[in-house]
Design an enzyme around this catalytic site. Structure first.
Site, mmCIF file in Angstrom:
data_model
loop_
_atom_site.group_PDB
_atom_site.id
_atom_site.type_symbol
_atom_site.label_atom_id
_atom_site.label_comp_id
_atom_site.label_asym_id
_atom_site.label_seq_id
_atom_site.Cartn_x
_atom_site.Cartn_y
_atom_site.Cartn_z
ATOM 1 N N ASP A 69 -10.548 5.081 7.354
ATOM 2 C CA ASP A 69 -9.603 5.251 8.456
ATOM 3 C C ASP A 69 -8.688 4.033 8.453
ATOM 4 O O ASP A 69 -9.153 2.898 8.345
ATOM 5 C CB ASP A 69 -10.298 5.409 9.811
ATOM 6 C CG ASP A 69 -9.375 6.146 10.774
ATOM 7 O OD1 ASP A 69 -9.106 7.343 10.540
ATOM 8 O OD2 ASP A 69 -8.879 5.516 11.739
ATOM 9 N N SER A 70 -7.416 4.298 8.532
ATOM 10 C CA SER A 70 -6.463 3.215 8.296
ATOM 11 C C SER A 70 -5.172 3.480 9.055
ATOM 12 O O SER A 70 -4.952 4.573 9.569
ATOM 13 C CB SER A 70 -6.191 3.085 6.791
ATOM 14 O OG SER A 70 -5.942 4.346 6.217
ATOM 15 N N ASP A 156 4.578 2.890 3.672
ATOM 16 C CA ASP A 156 4.831 1.909 2.609
ATOM 17 C C ASP A 156 6.306 1.505 2.481
ATOM 18 O O ASP A 156 6.589 0.317 2.256
ATOM 19 C CB ASP A 156 4.325 2.436 1.254
ATOM 20 C CG ASP A 156 2.821 2.279 1.100
ATOM 21 O OD1 ASP A 156 2.218 1.474 1.833
ATOM 22 O OD2 ASP A 156 2.240 2.967 0.238
ATOM 23 N N LYS A 176 0.405 -3.405 -5.077
ATOM 24 C CA LYS A 176 -0.159 -2.942 -3.795
ATOM 25 C C LYS A 176 -1.690 -2.964 -3.852
ATOM 26 O O LYS A 176 -2.351 -3.474 -2.935
ATOM 27 C CB LYS A 176 0.338 -1.528 -3.456
ATOM 28 C CG LYS A 176 -0.259 -1.031 -2.145
ATOM 29 C CD LYS A 176 0.114 0.380 -1.746
ATOM 30 C CE LYS A 176 -0.638 0.759 -0.469
ATOM 31 N NZ LYS A 176 -0.476 2.154 -0.075
HETATM 32 P P1 ITT Z 1 -7.920 11.554 6.294
HETATM 33 O O1 ITT Z 1 -8.264 11.404 7.760
HETATM 34 O O2 ITT Z 1 -8.153 12.935 5.742
HETATM 35 O O3 ITT Z 1 -8.539 10.484 5.454
HETATM 36 P P2 ITT Z 1 -5.261 10.752 7.155
HETATM 37 O O4 ITT Z 1 -3.988 10.472 6.416
HETATM 38 O O5 ITT Z 1 -5.183 11.657 8.367
HETATM 39 O O6 ITT Z 1 -6.312 11.332 6.111
HETATM 40 P P3 ITT Z 1 -5.941 8.463 8.804
HETATM 41 O O7 ITT Z 1 -6.248 9.215 10.047
HETATM 42 O O8 ITT Z 1 -6.807 7.298 8.423
HETATM 43 O O9 ITT Z 1 -5.944 9.387 7.523
HETATM 44 O O10 ITT Z 1 -4.432 7.951 8.930
HETATM 45 C C1 ITT Z 1 -3.937 7.082 7.974
HETATM 46 C C2 ITT Z 1 -2.420 7.001 8.113
HETATM 47 O O11 ITT Z 1 -2.042 5.605 8.181
HETATM 48 C C3 ITT Z 1 -1.750 7.572 6.890
HETATM 49 O O12 ITT Z 1 -1.498 8.939 7.034
HETATM 50 C C4 ITT Z 1 -0.486 6.722 6.813
HETATM 51 O O13 ITT Z 1 0.470 7.215 7.734
HETATM 52 C C5 ITT Z 1 -0.975 5.351 7.317
HETATM 53 N N1 ITT Z 1 -1.480 4.547 6.186
HETATM 54 C C6 ITT Z 1 -2.777 4.197 5.933
HETATM 55 N N2 ITT Z 1 -2.862 3.498 4.786
HETATM 56 C C7 ITT Z 1 -1.612 3.411 4.310
HETATM 57 C C8 ITT Z 1 -1.072 2.842 3.160
HETATM 58 O O14 ITT Z 1 -1.816 2.263 2.235
HETATM 59 N N3 ITT Z 1 0.258 2.924 2.986
HETATM 60 C C9 ITT Z 1 1.039 3.524 3.894
HETATM 61 N N4 ITT Z 1 0.609 4.122 4.994
HETATM 62 C C10 ITT Z 1 -0.724 4.073 5.215
#
Ligand code: ITT
Length: 199
Positions: A69-70, A156, A176
């Site tokens: 989660d990110s 990004d 990255k």
């Molecule tokens: P899953 O829950 O299926 O893993 P998701 O994309 O919905 O996929 P998250 O709820 O963790 O996952 O949301 C992460 C969002 O944060 C992601 O869609 C991007 O908008 C942003 N994000 C996370 N890591 C990133 C990265 O390395 N580069 C750019 N944006 C990022």
């Protein structure tokens, strides 16, 4: 090699994590498990949402599951988009829509508002419905006022990591992956594996 299911439907995460775990595991994501449950991300923190995803998928598969989660935190926006990063512009938002909303919200700030921001990532490792360990990583930087670069995904093209003058959208995947929030969390996971080999 031990199989590891990534509890994600985000192919960009899968590509980055697979590259960083090459040689450790046979990695698949939820595209290989079409019947896996949809998980509602109701947690208030990255750690809570990572745990929700890892627990649900590890209970479903009976194997090791790793969830990511990110998101992006912008200080001048009170930490938004934060845990709502994927759905900032609405429940089915695209990266383009999320970036457009972030740009609009940045444009509405006073000109001298700080542009400091960070990406955060929490990884949760689970088996049989229980979290076994979590790892987190952060990369500090700043957000810019226009999209720069075709690379990466999500925010990004709007994020310049400290020590660089180009966005993650302009920097190579190798650059990255050497400094990102995700690579730092995965470094913690790899260090942990040295003492806790997964069977
Ligand atoms: P899953 O829950 O299926 O893993 P998701 O994309 O919905 O996929 P998250 O709820 O963790 O996952 O949301 C992460 C969002 O944060 C992601 O869609 C991007 O908008 C942003 N994000 C996370 N890591 C990133 C990265 O390395 N580069 C750019 N944006 C990022």
């Amino acid at each position: 090699m031990t199989p590891l299911i990534l509890a994600t439907r985000n192919a960009h995460k899968t590509a980055e994590i697979s590259a960083m775990l090459a040689g450790f595991f046979t990695v698949q994501d939820l595209h290989a498990l079409p019947d896996a449950p949809e998980i509602e991300e109701t947690g208030l923190t990255f750690a809570a949402n990572a745990a929700l995803k890892a627990v649900a998928i590890s209970a479903f598969t009976d194997g090791w599951a790793l969830a990511d989660d990110s998101g992006l935190e912008v200080d001048a926006l009170g930490g938004a988009p934060g845990v709502h990063s994927a759905r900032y512009a609405g429940p089915t938002a695209t990266d383009a829509a999320n970036n457009a909303l972030l740009l609009a919200n940045l444009a509405a700030l006073p000109a001298d508002a700080p542009r400091t921001a960070r990406f955060r990532c929490v990884l949760a490792l689970a088996r049989r419905g229980e979290v076994v360990a979590t790892f987190d990583g952060t990369v500090e930087g700043r957000v810019v006022n226009a999209l720069h670069g075709p690379g990466g995904f999500g925010y990004d093209p709007l994020f310049v990591p400290d020590g660089h003058d180009r966005t993650f959208g302009e920097l190579s995947a190798d650059v990255k992956n050497a400094i990102s929030h995700r690579s730092r969390a995965l470094a913690g996971f790899r260090a942990w594996l040295a003492d806790h080999p997964l069977a």
